[in-house]
Design a protein around this motif. Structure first.
Motif, PDB file in Angstrom:
ATOM      1  N   PRO A   1      -7.664  11.108  -0.522  1.00  0.00           N
ATOM      2  CA  PRO A   1      -7.948  11.822   0.730  1.00  0.00           C
ATOM      3  C   PRO A   1      -7.619  10.932   1.935  1.00  0.00           C
ATOM      4  O   PRO A   1      -7.619   9.707   1.819  1.00  0.00           O
ATOM      5  N   PRO A   2      -7.341  11.551   3.080  1.00  0.00           N
ATOM      6  CA  PRO A   2      -6.849  10.811   4.247  1.00  0.00           C
ATOM      7  C   PRO A   2      -7.712   9.613   4.669  1.00  0.00           C
ATOM      8  O   PRO A   2      -7.159   8.566   4.979  1.00  0.00           O
TER       9      PRO A   2
ATOM     10  N   GLU B   1      -3.140  20.087  -0.153  1.00  0.00           N
ATOM     11  CA  GLU B   1      -4.230  20.744   0.556  1.00  0.00           C
ATOM     12  C   GLU B   1      -3.714  21.865   1.464  1.00  0.00           C
ATOM     13  O   GLU B   1      -4.321  22.923   1.570  1.00  0.00           O
ATOM     14  N   TRP B   2      -2.575  21.606   2.081  1.00  0.00           N
ATOM     15  CA  TRP B   2      -2.005  22.595   2.998  1.00  0.00           C
ATOM     16  C   TRP B   2      -1.202  23.667   2.260  1.00  0.00           C
ATOM     17  O   TRP B   2      -0.634  24.568   2.889  1.00  0.00           O
ATOM     18  N   GLY B   3      -1.069  23.516   0.957  1.00  0.00           N
ATOM     19  CA  GLY B   3      -0.316  24.502   0.177  1.00  0.00           C
ATOM     20  C   GLY B   3       1.190  24.416   0.385  1.00  0.00           C
ATOM     21  O   GLY B   3       1.917  25.383   0.156  1.00  0.00           O
ATOM     22  N   HIS B   4       1.664  23.262   0.785  1.00  0.00           N
ATOM     23  CA  HIS B   4       3.114  23.120   1.007  1.00  0.00           C
ATOM     24  C   HIS B   4       3.825  22.625  -0.243  1.00  0.00           C
ATOM     25  O   HIS B   4       4.483  21.590  -0.232  1.00  0.00           O
ATOM     26  N   LEU B   5       3.641  23.352  -1.318  1.00  0.00           N
ATOM     27  CA  LEU B   5       4.317  22.992  -2.568  1.00  0.00           C
ATOM     28  C   LEU B   5       5.372  24.037  -2.838  1.00  0.00           C
ATOM     29  O   LEU B   5       5.237  25.181  -2.430  1.00  0.00           O
ATOM     30  N   ASN B   6       6.390  23.649  -3.594  1.00  0.00           N
ATOM     31  CA  ASN B   6       7.347  24.641  -4.038  1.00  0.00           C
ATOM     32  C   ASN B   6       7.027  24.966  -5.500  1.00  0.00           C
ATOM     33  O   ASN B   6       7.506  24.296  -6.424  1.00  0.00           O
ATOM     34  N   SER B   7       6.171  25.968  -5.711  1.00  0.00           N
ATOM     35  CA  SER B   7       5.667  26.220  -7.074  1.00  0.00           C
ATOM     36  C   SER B   7       6.769  26.690  -8.007  1.00  0.00           C
ATOM     37  O   SER B   7       6.722  26.410  -9.201  1.00  0.00           O
ATOM     38  N   VAL B   8       7.740  27.401  -7.480  1.00  0.00           N
ATOM     39  CA  VAL B   8       8.826  27.862  -8.357  1.00  0.00           C
ATOM     40  C   VAL B   8       9.582  26.668  -8.927  1.00  0.00           C
ATOM     41  O   VAL B   8       9.808  26.564 -10.131  1.00  0.00           O
TER      42      VAL B   8
ATOM     43  N   ALA C   1       2.788  13.602   6.949  1.00  0.00           N
ATOM     44  CA  ALA C   1       2.740  14.731   6.003  1.00  0.00           C
ATOM     45  C   ALA C   1       3.250  16.009   6.667  1.00  0.00           C
ATOM     46  O   ALA C   1       3.937  16.820   6.045  1.00  0.00           O
ATOM     47  N   ARG C   2       2.933  16.150   7.943  1.00  0.00           N
ATOM     48  CA  ARG C   2       3.392  17.345   8.659  1.00  0.00           C
ATOM     49  C   ARG C   2       4.921  17.359   8.769  1.00  0.00           C
ATOM     50  O   ARG C   2       5.554  18.383   8.535  1.00  0.00           O
ATOM     51  N   TYR C   3       5.511  16.203   9.082  1.00  0.00           N
ATOM     52  CA  TYR C   3       6.982  16.154   9.134  1.00  0.00           C
ATOM     53  C   TYR C   3       7.577  16.539   7.775  1.00  0.00           C
ATOM     54  O   TYR C   3       8.569  17.251   7.701  1.00  0.00           O
TER      55      TYR C   3
ATOM     56  N   THR D   1       0.820  -1.215   0.000  1.00  0.00           N
ATOM     57  CA  THR D   1       0.000   0.000   0.000  1.00  0.00           C
ATOM     58  C   THR D   1       0.860   1.274   0.000  1.00  0.00           C
ATOM     59  O   THR D   1       0.386   2.357   0.350  1.00  0.00           O
ATOM     60  N   ASP D   2       2.106   1.138  -0.427  1.00  0.00           N
ATOM     61  CA  ASP D   2       3.026   2.285  -0.399  1.00  0.00           C
ATOM     62  C   ASP D   2       2.546   3.450  -1.268  1.00  0.00           C
ATOM     63  O   ASP D   2       2.672   4.606  -0.877  1.00  0.00           O
ATOM     64  N   ILE D   3       2.023   3.144  -2.443  1.00  0.00           N
ATOM     65  CA  ILE D   3       1.611   4.239  -3.336  1.00  0.00           C
ATOM     66  C   ILE D   3       0.411   4.975  -2.749  1.00  0.00           C
ATOM     67  O   ILE D   3       0.330   6.209  -2.815  1.00  0.00           O
ATOM     68  N   ASP D   4      -0.480   4.222  -2.123  1.00  0.00           N
ATOM     69  CA  ASP D   4      -1.591   4.885  -1.430  1.00  0.00           C
ATOM     70  C   ASP D   4      -1.041   5.875  -0.409  1.00  0.00           C
ATOM     71  O   ASP D   4      -1.461   7.027  -0.346  1.00  0.00           O
ATOM     72  N   LEU D   5      -0.074   5.407   0.375  1.00  0.00           N
ATOM     73  CA  LEU D   5       0.487   6.258   1.427  1.00  0.00           C
ATOM     74  C   LEU D   5       1.167   7.488   0.829  1.00  0.00           C
ATOM     75  O   LEU D   5       0.931   8.622   1.276  1.00  0.00           O
ATOM     76  N   LEU D   6       2.002   7.257  -0.177  1.00  0.00           N
ATOM     77  CA  LEU D   6       2.776   8.368  -0.750  1.00  0.00           C
ATOM     78  C   LEU D   6       1.847   9.385  -1.410  1.00  0.00           C
ATOM     79  O   LEU D   6       2.013  10.602  -1.249  1.00  0.00           O
ATOM     80  N   ASN D   7       0.839   8.881  -2.130  1.00  0.00           N
ATOM     81  CA  ASN D   7      -0.123   9.801  -2.733  1.00  0.00           C
ATOM     82  C   ASN D   7      -0.965  10.497  -1.666  1.00  0.00           C
ATOM     83  O   ASN D   7      -1.362  11.654  -1.831  1.00  0.00           O
ATOM     84  N   GLY D   8      -1.204   9.783  -0.565  1.00  0.00           N
ATOM     85  CA  GLY D   8      -1.948  10.384   0.551  1.00  0.00           C
ATOM     86  C   GLY D   8      -1.169  11.525   1.191  1.00  0.00           C
ATOM     87  O   GLY D   8      -1.751  12.545   1.587  1.00  0.00           O
ATOM     88  N   ILE D   9       0.140  11.355   1.315  1.00  0.00           N
ATOM     89  CA  ILE D   9       0.974  12.442   1.843  1.00  0.00           C
ATOM     90  C   ILE D   9       0.941  13.620   0.865  1.00  0.00           C
ATOM     91  O   ILE D   9       0.776  14.786   1.254  1.00  0.00           O
ATOM     92  N   ALA D  10       1.043  13.302  -0.425  1.00  0.00           N
ATOM     93  CA  ALA D  10       1.008  14.358  -1.449  1.00  0.00           C
ATOM     94  C   ALA D  10      -0.308  15.125  -1.393  1.00  0.00           C
ATOM     95  O   ALA D  10      -0.340  16.356  -1.521  1.00  0.00           O
ATOM     96  N   TYR D  11      -1.393  14.391  -1.176  1.00  0.00           N
ATOM     97  CA  TYR D  11      -2.724  15.028  -1.092  1.00  0.00           C
ATOM     98  C   TYR D  11      -2.719  16.102  -0.005  1.00  0.00           C
ATOM     99  O   TYR D  11      -3.170  17.232  -0.205  1.00  0.00           O
ATOM    100  N   LEU D  12      -2.187  15.719   1.159  1.00  0.00           N
ATOM    101  CA  LEU D  12      -2.183  16.664   2.284  1.00  0.00           C
ATOM    102  C   LEU D  12      -1.250  17.842   2.018  1.00  0.00           C
ATOM    103  O   LEU D  12      -1.574  18.991   2.330  1.00  0.00           O
ATOM    104  N   LEU D  13      -0.090  17.570   1.427  1.00  0.00           N
ATOM    105  CA  LEU D  13       0.840  18.669   1.119  1.00  0.00           C
ATOM    106  C   LEU D  13       0.172  19.668   0.173  1.00  0.00           C
ATOM    107  O   LEU D  13       0.320  20.884   0.317  1.00  0.00           O
TER     108      LEU D  13
END
Ligand SMILES: Nc1nc2c(c(=O)[nH]1)N[C@H]1C(S)=C(S)[C@@H](COP(=O)(O)OP(=O)(O)OC[C@H]3O[C@@H](n4cnc5c(=O)[nH]c(N)nc54)[C@H](O)[C@@H]3O)O[C@H]1N2
Ligand SMILES: Nc1nc2c(c(=O)[nH]1)N[C@H]1C(S)=C(S)[C@@H](COP(=O)(O)OP(=O)(O)OC[C@H]3O[C@@H](n4cnc5c(=O)[nH]c(N)nc54)[C@H](O)[C@@H]3O)O[C@H]1N2
Ligand code: SF4
Ligand SMILES: [Mo]
Length: 745
Positions: free
Chosen positions: A274-275, A247-254, A293-295, A233-245
């Motif tokens: 979604p979580p 949602e929280w706007g923690h992307l590096n758009s540049v 995701a927070r870490y 279930t690794d891809i579920d987890l990794l995509n789940g972390i990405a989802y939260l990042l």
């Protein structure tokens, strides 16, 4: 041979620790002896080695004890597998092999010839094997056990970053704010790299350590956050972390805008994770997912480490790419303490990749499928245009099925023990039995694969031949010979080169020693990501272990320890690529008849198929026998108690192990170690159970998961066929079918 201490590399894992080896007898000192009182080489950590700084684990420390036990010393030949071997001369063996190669060429063509090699070759062995097979014979049928090991990492790096090569280094272990370990039991399998991380983590309370593994391993014990996800279930987890990042706007758009491509397609995929859905699929709590995701989001520098829990999967490449995606969306790459870091399994699997040692690769990080790359190599090797076949060769498992269908007329196996390490071992053995002609080149006898050989060739091993090896962090170490090979054993590259000369390619193999081989090899890396044209045996002996890229003229003080620090990637447009992958789950999910997921792996002291560590007292005492780990809840349902013998059955085969009832394994999952083959136990082969379903991209088999049933054995004996029980009666399946959880778009 050598009377002085020799600096070299540990020949076990890809951490690549430096060792200092001293002869048994030294002036003014007592002779160093093994547990039986025989003189033995003395091994200690090399304090000057940059990767390990003098540290070693139990395997490195005890290596000398295996050097003289049960060695294969002479070539051996037999006409059929039912006959005993007889001792032969090298002349006889070479004549026979060359004749057979010519016969197969005239009947099946060159593609009827296959070589299966190993990450335990030195780079020189690998390079000469490529020249012989892909160049002279014109077949790409060279594959290595790295197919079972690192090929998903290779494919993931190439697809996401444009080239193979871990972009990170071990110093990052001591410069990160968050280490994300997924599918790796580094404490047992990469202990010295893990030690560096653990020490740093202990000292720096703000540094986070996350471990993702269905087993609560020794590695997991050290974690701030342990995620005991369900296997696959690794891809579920990794995509789940990405989802939260997201949602929280923690992307590096540049970074995303200027240095990557493919983000919109990726964003479309991750919005389906979604979580609540992810937590349920992975079998973890939502708050645990959020903490992970927070870490990721709060750390300036995130370093991820992975190995077989990711790679050995029917979606291994997609797993690797999904992990790299997280680094790309947060720009956690090309800077200290950050980046995706595959921990390489074997001591020189990295060198093998540099030398093109897989059926889809050519030397210098080139690809068989690329016409320019083929032309480069043909020219470099002085061969006619078109000699290198444009198709990818047979992979490890293709060679087994090729024996079944009769397209393989000659199989040459070196430095690997496929009769233990391949998936679906009964099928593998049956195929090996059908081989018209198998050459097996190993350092030890007996090993399980010797039973399937027509010719045995004695190989000089570590310490008996001089060559280079590259570790996980791209550091190349020269491993000099310090003792004579036993009997008539020869270095692997010399054997390959001699066969090449006898086939009429003397011009391609003019080498008098391995330094000359290496000198030719490094030239083929010019201007490639793995440029090491500045290296030679002499240079490595002089300046010690050296990290690549190391182009000619490179001052050692100016080595850049990381790749892609300018955020330009070796893709046509210079951008790294997001991979958009939905989770597919396991190739063989559990069902009412086979309700458990079996996972397999390693123990701290043992090395693979026990050819060395099975012969070392201290290690055998440490891990005397195999076992099956089962969660107390499952044990209770099946009336299993500690130590009870359990028969484990899959659709392909059966094995038996004493039960180890432990909270360290997730309910619904069981674990057995991979080490014990036919010579070391009765029905204790993990691979009797596993299946060969592989990742469509890397063709790496899913050795980490298959469906099994468990049957407690009566104390006095074994079960008869009729006693097979309907497992669904006694145990509920821990895995809900995917469709019951969520629907996919
Ligand atoms: N002591 C020792 N060290 C070794 C070796 C050895 O034989 N012995 N061999 C070397 C080699 S060649 C290699 S490749 C490496 C391997 O090193 P590792 O990959 O660290 O070792 P493994 O035990 O094979 O598997 C690692 C973990 O993957 C977990 N896992 C299983 N399925 C999944 C899954 O679906 N997802 C996740 N996230 N995890 C999963 C397992 O529970 C296991 O703890 O070790 C190297 N080092
Ligand atoms: N179920 C299950 N199966 C697995 C795995 C798993 O996790 N689970 N892991 C897979 C992985 S990642 C790997 S890497 C493989 C490892 O599997 P193998 O490669 O089969 O294991 P080893 O025991 O390392 O075999 C190496 C052989 O090379 C010989 N040797 C050592 N040095 C030399 C040398 O210099 N020259 C020659 N010619 N021979 C030499 C040794 O004596 C030994 O017989 O197993 C794979 N199989
Ligand atoms: S960590 Fe790996 S390389 Fe280092 S001593 Fe142990 S087995 Fe050898
Ligand atoms: Mo491996």
């Amino acid at each position: 041979m050598s009377t002085q201490p020799t600096k070299t590399l540990c020949p076990y894992c890809g951490v690549g620790c430096g060792l200092e080896v001293s002869p048994p007898a030294q002036p003014g000192k007592a002779t160093h002896r093994d547990s039986e009182g025989k003189p033995m080489w003395k091994v200690q950590g090399d304090r000057t080695h940059p990767s390990s700084q003098g540290m070693v684990c139990v395997k490195g420390a005890t290596i000398a004890e295996s050097l003289d036990k049960d060695r294969l010393k002479y070539p051996m030949i037999r006409a059929s597998l039912d006959e005993p071997f007889r001792r032969a001369t090298w002349e006889e063996a070479f004549t026979l092999i060359v004749d057979r190669i010519k016969t197969v060429q005239s009947t099946l063509g060159s593609d009827g010839i296959c070589m299966y090699g190993s990450g335990q070759f030195q780079t020189e062995d690998y390079y000469i094997a490529q020249k012989l097979m892909k160049g002279c014979l014109g077949t790409n049928n060279f594959d290595a056990n790295s197919r079972l090991c690192m090929s998903s990492a290779v494919a993931g790096y190439i697809q996401s970053l444009g080239s193979d090569g871990p972009p990170t280094c071990y110093d990052d272990l001591e410069q990160t704010d968050c280490a994300f370990l997924i599918g790796t039991n580094a404490a047992e399998c990469h202990p010295i790299a893990f030690n560096r991380l653990r020490k740093y983590h202990k000292k720096n309370k703000n540094v986070k350590l996350i471990v993702v593994d269905p087993r609560r391993t020794t590695t997991a014990e050290a974690a701030d956050l342990y995620l005991g996800i369900r296997p696959g279930t690794d891809i579920d987890l990794l995509n789940g972390i990405a989802y939260l990042l997201m949602e929280w706007g923690h992307l590096n758009s540049v970074f995303i805008d200027e240095c990557t491509s493919g983000f919109p397609q990726y964003a479309e995929v991750i919005r389906h994770y979604p979580p609540q859905i992810v937590a349920e699929r992975c079998g973890i709590r939502i708050d645990e997912l959020e903490t992970a995701a927070r870490y990721w989001s709060e750390s300036q520098r995130v370093l991820s480490l992975w190995s077989m829990g990711m790679n050995q999967s029917s979606e291994g490449t997609a797993k690797v790419r999904s992990l790299i995606n997280l680094h790309l969306m947060t720009a956690q790459i090309g800077k200290p303490g950050a980046g995706p870091f595959s921990l390489t399994g074997q001591p020189n699997a990295m060198g093998g990749r540099e030398a093109g040692g897989l059926a889809n690769l050519l030397p210098g990080y080139r690809l068989v499928k690329n016409p320019e790359h083929r032309r480069d190599i043909e020219q470099f090797w002085g061969l006619p245009e078109g000699r290198i076949a444009p198709e990818v060769g047979l992979t490890a498992w293709d060679m087994i099925t090729g024996l079944e269908t009769g397209i393989v007329g000659l199989l040459w196996v070196a430095a690997t023990n496929p009769a233990v390490s391949m998936p679906d071992i009964e099928r593998t053995k049956a195929a090996l039995r059908r081989s018209p002609f198998t050459v097996y080149q190993d350092a030890y006898y007996p090993t399980e694969t010797a039973a399937y050989a027509h010719v045995l060739l004695p190989a000089a091993q570590w310490g008996e031949k001089t060559g280079a090896m590259t570790n996980s962090e791209r550091v190349v170490t020269l491993c000099p010979a310090f003792r004579e090979p036993p009997g008539q054993a020869k270095p692997d590259w010399e054997i390959f080169a001699e066969v090449g000369c006898r086939l009429g390619f003397a011009e391609q193999f003019p080498f008098e020693n391995s330094a000359q081989v290496y000198a030719e090899f490094v030239q083929i890396t010019r201007d490639r990501v793995c440029d090491m044209t500045g290296l030679s045996h002499e240079r490595l002996a002089e300046q010690g272990p050296t990290q690549w890229p190391y182009p000619e003229g490179q001052p050692i003080a100016q080595i850049n320890k990381r790749l892609y620090t300018d955020w330009r990637f070796p893709t046509p447009d210079g951008r790294a690529r997001f991979g958009a992958h939905h989770a597919k789950g396991l190739a063989e999910p559990p069902d009412p008849n086979y309700p458990f997921v079996l996972t397999t792996g390693r123990l701290y002291g043992h090395w693979h198929t026990l050819t060395r560590t099975g012969r070392i007292d201290k290690i055998v005492k440490m891990h005397p026998n195999p076992f099956i780990e089962i969660h107390p809840r499952d044990a209770k349902k099946l009336d299993i108690v500690e130590g009870m013998r359990i028969e484990v059955r899959s659709r392909r085969g059966m094995a038996r192990f004493p039960a180890k009832v432990t909270q360290a394994i997730a309910p619904g999952t069981v674990f057995v170690p991979m080490h014990w083959g036919e010579l070391w136990g009765d029905k204790t082969e993990a691979n009797a159970l596993t299946h060969p379903e592989a990742c469509p991209s890397s063709l790496q088999p899913e050795l980490k998961a298959c469906a099994v049933q468990l049957i407690p054995l009566p104390e006095d004996g074994t079960l008869s066929e009729t006693e097979t029980i309907e497992q669904s009666d006694s145990i509920a399946i821990a895995f809900a079918p995917r469709s019951a959880i969520a629907t996919r778009s």
